[in-house]
Scaffold this motif. Structure first.
Motif, PDB file in Angstrom:
ATOM      1  N   PHE A  49       0.826  -1.204   0.000  1.00 50.54           N
ATOM      2  CA  PHE A  49       0.000   0.000   0.000  1.00 50.54           C
ATOM      3  C   PHE A  49       0.864   1.259   0.000  1.00 50.54           C
ATOM      4  N   GLN A  50       2.018   1.202   0.653  1.00 53.75           N
ATOM      5  CA  GLN A  50       2.903   2.360   0.624  1.00 53.75           C
ATOM      6  C   GLN A  50       3.430   2.597  -0.790  1.00 53.75           C
ATOM      7  N   PHE A  51       3.846   1.518  -1.468  1.00 55.90           N
ATOM      8  CA  PHE A  51       4.308   1.663  -2.845  1.00 55.90           C
ATOM      9  C   PHE A  51       3.195   2.174  -3.751  1.00 55.90           C
ATOM     10  N   LEU A  52       1.968   1.681  -3.543  1.00 59.66           N
ATOM     11  CA  LEU A  52       0.838   2.117  -4.351  1.00 59.66           C
ATOM     12  C   LEU A  52       0.582   3.602  -4.173  1.00 59.66           C
ATOM     13  N   SER A  53       0.644   4.069  -2.935  1.00 61.46           N
ATOM     14  CA  SER A  53       0.436   5.490  -2.678  1.00 61.46           C
ATOM     15  C   SER A  53       1.526   6.326  -3.322  1.00 61.46           C
ATOM     16  N   ASP A  54       2.788   5.935  -3.112  1.00 54.68           N
ATOM     17  CA  ASP A  54       3.893   6.707  -3.690  1.00 54.68           C
ATOM     18  C   ASP A  54       3.876   6.661  -5.215  1.00 54.68           C
ATOM     19  N   ALA A  55       3.366   5.575  -5.782  1.00 53.59           N
ATOM     20  CA  ALA A  55       3.274   5.481  -7.239  1.00 53.59           C
ATOM     21  C   ALA A  55       2.341   6.540  -7.815  1.00 53.59           C
ATOM     22  N   ARG A  56       1.419   7.024  -7.008  1.00 57.58           N
ATOM     23  CA  ARG A  56       0.504   8.076  -7.454  1.00 57.58           C
ATOM     24  C   ARG A  56       1.106   9.463  -7.294  1.00 57.58           C
ATOM     25  N   TRP A 381      -7.772  -5.162   5.244  1.00 60.70           N
ATOM     26  CA  TRP A 381      -7.701  -3.791   4.727  1.00 60.70           C
ATOM     27  C   TRP A 381      -9.041  -3.328   4.154  1.00 60.70           C
ATOM     28  N   ASN A 382      -9.709  -4.157   3.377  1.00 60.31           N
ATOM     29  CA  ASN A 382     -11.014  -3.769   2.848  1.00 60.31           C
ATOM     30  C   ASN A 382     -12.013  -3.528   3.975  1.00 60.31           C
ATOM     31  N   GLU A 383     -11.953  -4.374   4.997  1.00 54.97           N
ATOM     32  CA  GLU A 383     -12.859  -4.194   6.121  1.00 54.97           C
ATOM     33  C   GLU A 383     -12.558  -2.910   6.878  1.00 54.97           C
ATOM     34  N   MET A 384     -11.285  -2.560   7.001  1.00 62.28           N
ATOM     35  CA  MET A 384     -10.907  -1.316   7.668  1.00 62.28           C
ATOM     36  C   MET A 384     -11.490  -0.110   6.938  1.00 62.28           C
ATOM     37  N   GLU A 412      -2.302   1.940   6.641  1.00 57.07           N
ATOM     38  CA  GLU A 412      -3.615   2.571   6.719  1.00 57.07           C
ATOM     39  C   GLU A 412      -3.746   3.685   5.691  1.00 57.07           C
ATOM     40  N   GLN A 413      -2.679   4.452   5.549  1.00 55.87           N
ATOM     41  CA  GLN A 413      -2.708   5.557   4.592  1.00 55.87           C
ATOM     42  C   GLN A 413      -2.913   5.060   3.162  1.00 55.87           C
ATOM     43  N   GLY A 414      -2.135   4.047   2.765  1.00 49.60           N
ATOM     44  CA  GLY A 414      -2.255   3.523   1.407  1.00 49.60           C
ATOM     45  C   GLY A 414      -3.597   2.859   1.164  1.00 49.60           C
ATOM     46  N   ALA A 415      -4.112   2.156   2.181  1.00 49.39           N
ATOM     47  CA  ALA A 415      -5.397   1.482   2.017  1.00 49.39           C
ATOM     48  C   ALA A 415      -6.527   2.490   1.832  1.00 49.39           C
ATOM     49  N   ILE A 416      -6.522   3.551   2.642  1.00 53.10           N
ATOM     50  CA  ILE A 416      -7.561   4.584   2.508  1.00 53.10           C
ATOM     51  C   ILE A 416      -7.434   5.281   1.159  1.00 53.10           C
ATOM     52  N   GLU A 417      -6.197   5.553   0.742  1.00 50.69           N
ATOM     53  CA  GLU A 417      -5.997   6.264  -0.525  1.00 50.69           C
ATOM     54  C   GLU A 417      -6.409   5.429  -1.726  1.00 50.69           C
ATOM     55  N   PRO A 428      -6.395  10.393   2.685  1.00 50.18           N
ATOM     56  CA  PRO A 428      -5.985  10.325   4.091  1.00 50.18           C
ATOM     57  C   PRO A 428      -4.943  11.376   4.428  1.00 50.18           C
ATOM     58  N   ILE A 429      -4.872  11.709   5.694  1.00 52.14           N
ATOM     59  CA  ILE A 429      -3.839  12.596   6.223  1.00 52.14           C
ATOM     60  C   ILE A 429      -2.872  11.720   7.003  1.00 52.14           C
ATOM     61  N   SER A 430      -1.607  11.740   6.609  1.00 51.87           N
ATOM     62  CA  SER A 430      -0.615  10.849   7.217  1.00 51.87           C
ATOM     63  C   SER A 430       0.669  11.611   7.490  1.00 51.87           C
ATOM     64  N   MET A 431       1.262  11.333   8.632  1.00 53.47           N
ATOM     65  CA  MET A 431       2.537  11.968   9.019  1.00 53.47           C
ATOM     66  C   MET A 431       3.722  11.030   8.817  1.00 53.47           C
ATOM     67  N   THR A 432       3.525   9.927   8.096  1.00 48.95           N
ATOM     68  CA  THR A 432       4.559   8.894   7.970  1.00 48.95           C
ATOM     69  C   THR A 432       5.263   8.977   6.627  1.00 48.95           C
ATOM     70  N   ASN A 433       6.591   8.955   6.658  1.00 44.73           N
ATOM     71  CA  ASN A 433       7.440   8.876   5.467  1.00 44.73           C
ATOM     72  C   ASN A 433       7.101   9.961   4.443  1.00 44.73           C
ATOM     73  N   SER A 434       6.958   9.600   3.177  1.00 42.24           N
ATOM     74  CA  SER A 434       6.771  10.608   2.133  1.00 42.24           C
ATOM     75  C   SER A 434       5.417  11.295   2.207  1.00 42.24           C
ATOM     76  N   ALA A 435       4.432  10.652   2.832  1.00 40.30           N
ATOM     77  CA  ALA A 435       3.134  11.309   2.999  1.00 40.30           C
ATOM     78  C   ALA A 435       3.289  12.566   3.850  1.00 40.30           C
ATOM     79  N   TRP A 436       4.192  12.539   4.822  1.00 33.16           N
ATOM     80  CA  TRP A 436       4.449  13.737   5.631  1.00 33.16           C
ATOM     81  C   TRP A 436       5.003  14.862   4.769  1.00 33.16           C
ATOM     82  N   LEU A 437       5.891  14.519   3.835  1.00 33.21           N
ATOM     83  CA  LEU A 437       6.438  15.541   2.945  1.00 33.21           C
ATOM     84  C   LEU A 437       5.347  16.201   2.105  1.00 33.21           C
ATOM     85  N   ARG A 438       4.336  15.433   1.743  1.00 31.23           N
ATOM     86  CA  ARG A 438       3.264  15.975   0.902  1.00 31.23           C
ATOM     87  C   ARG A 438       2.329  16.902   1.674  1.00 31.23           C
ATOM     88  N   GLY A 439       2.383  16.848   3.009  1.00 30.31           N
ATOM     89  CA  GLY A 439       1.691  17.828   3.818  1.00 30.31           C
ATOM     90  C   GLY A 439       0.237  17.510   4.109  1.00 30.31           C
TER      91      GLY A 439
END
Length: 509
Positions: A49-56, A381-384, A412-417, A428-439
């Protein structure tokens, strides 16, 4: 008559490499088919999910890793959409190529069909290479780059053609765009040059051309790191301290036998290392193994970091073993081969049952889920996401319009996204890794659905929190999401102003 014999000999010479290729491709194809049949059995892994998010959000760098893996994921998304099979196809291909190249290394080192097949099968039945085909991870491609560098080095030393340095340099550049730990293998290559007769290549313009090519390929990522204060170095420091503190670096030498290679293949790679040390032409490859091994021991690396160095040892060991076994009487040869391949197969069957999702239900499924934490992370993840959507829908209409989803980790961030759009959830709003950089959003939400926090930490960070639901899975699988902070809260905004909150709560994971 002589002409006929010459023609026949020529045909046999052509047929032999074709037969060897067929064996190697058959082994790689068989493993690939098993992966293709099982890779869609459960769900996405949290790392995927992290790779999927960063791929976007493609860039020349990311906090947790260089840019190549998210780029490949973006290609997969464009071609296959959000598909487990499509997502993991590149990993399967990388493992298949590594299997074939291992057999080719055995050929270059003097091995015939038996040695080539033995080396390829040993990789196919080893834990880390097999795992690399089950998920979309940067380790899948990092493993391939190490294997290709070893193969090109063997070609260099065998042919004495210095142009192979360009190939080595190109793959080193790709490796630096995939996983930074390849610098340990680069240290092995350079140290191997110094400590072997290959040191003469320091005077070759092709060697320096290879270095220039590698630096050129990874230059955009280096410039990205400069522009972001070498944030990946901070990330790696944090992760290393965490891993050592949690004991993940314990048992490094044990893992060289249990995780990196099929246990029954240990005589092959040990014999390969000894053979490299005794061979003046190829001694450089022994140092390419020993130097990273020593550095990882000193740095307290995790056991699997060395896995990609073993195919070259297996190739040399298989070639040496073939020469030895063919010198035995026929009965002795058959006995040795039967015992070895039987042991390799038994260990391989255990490894496959442990790593692969061979069954959707039944004893093999229960065995794998009990002993394989990575498979457990593919559930829920789908249930979450559906639970979060239900909480959002339960809010008053005026609150629904301004609610945001704040998460505690990249899974959680990648699954929601990725899965949230089906439920019309906001990003999603995430403070982890590159998501934090995106603000955070330009217009911060007035209310938050908060995941991945304990009640204490949620109340400390946000105002007016109340318990709104739980995160788990209907099958009762115990994983990080169901056991670590499974409660979901509805809260007001952060207690600090958003800029201060964002700075304070940056996290690495």
């Amino acid at each position: 008559m002589q002409e006929t014999e010459a023609v026949q000999s020529s045909k046999e010479a052509v047929a032999q490499p074709r037969a060897e290729w067929a064996v190697l491709l058959g082994i790689a194809a068989a493993v690939s088919l098993v992966h293709l049949a099982t890779n869609g059995r459960y769900g996405f892994h949290r790392d995927e999910f992290q790779f999927l998010s960063d791929a976007r959000h493609l860039d020349w760098g990311f906090v947790a890793y260089p840019p190549l893996t998210p780029l490949l994921e973006r290609i997969s998304l464009e071609v296959f959409g959000l598909s487990l099979m499509g997502l993991r196809l590149f990993s399967v291909c990388a493992q298949a190529v590594a299997i074939v190249v291992t057999g080719l290394m055995a050929r270059e080192l003097g091995g015939n069909r038996l040695a080539q097949a033995t080396a390829a099968i040993a990789v196919a039945l080893s834990p880390l290479p097999l795992f690399n085909g089950t998920e979309f991870q940067y380790t899948s491609f990092d493993f391939l780059w190490w294997v290709l560098i070893a193969w090109f080095t063997i070609r260099l030393l065998k042919t004495e053609n210095p142009r192979w340095w360009l190939g080595i340099g190109a793959v080193v550049g790709l490796g630096l765009l995939t996983k930074y730990s390849i610098v340990f293998f680069i240290a092995g290559v350079l140290g191997g040059l110094v400590l072997s007769q290959a040191r003469r290549y320091f005077l070759s313009r092709w060697f320096w051309g290879g270095i220039a090519l590698a630096l050129l390929i990874c230059l955009p990522n280096f410039l990205w790191q400069v522009g972001h204060g070498f944030i990946s170095y901070q990330f790696l420091q944090h992760i290393h301290i965490r891993d050592v503190g949690q004991g993940r670096a314990n048992g490094f030498l044990r893992d060289q036998f249990l995780i990196c290679v099929n246990l029954f293949a240990a005589p092959l790679w040990v014999g390969g290392l000894v053979s490299f040390l005794r061979n003046r032409r190829y001694r450089m490859l022994a140092w390419m193994y020993l130097i990273p091994l020593a550095l990882f021991v000193l740095a307290k690396g995790r056991g699997y970091y060395m896995a990609a160095a073993y195919p070259m040892l297996l190739a040399m060991g298989a070639a040496a073993a073939e020469r030895w076994v063919t010198s035995l009487p026929k009965l002795g040869r058959r006995a040795v081969e039967a015992v070895f391949f039987a042991g390799l197969a038994v260990c391989g069957a255990y490894i496959w049952a442990l790593i692969l999702p061979l069954q959707s239900a039944g004893p093999l499924r229960e065995f794998a889920l009990k002993n394989n934490g990575d498979l457990r992370e593919e559930f829920g993840w789908n249930e979450m996401v559906r639970t979060v959507a239900g909480i959002r829908d339960s809010l008053p209409p005026e609150q629904q319009a301004g609610v945001g989803v704040l998460v505690g980790n990249y899974g959680e961030q990648g699954a929601i996204e990725m899965l949230g759009p089906a439920y019309h959830l906001p990003l999603p709003i995430s403070m982890t890794n590159s998501a934090w950089l995106r603000g955070y959003p330009a217009e911060p939400p007035s209310a938050l659905i908060v995941l991945g926090f304990s009640a204490e930490s949620a109340n400390r960070a946000f105002t007016g929190c109340r318990l709104a639901g739980h995160n788990g899975n209907s099958e009762g699988i115990k994983n990080e999401e169901s056991q670590s902070n499974p409660d979901i809260f509805v809260c007001g905004g952060p207690r600090l102003p958003w800029p201060e909150f964002w700075k304070k709560y940056q996290s690495f994971g």
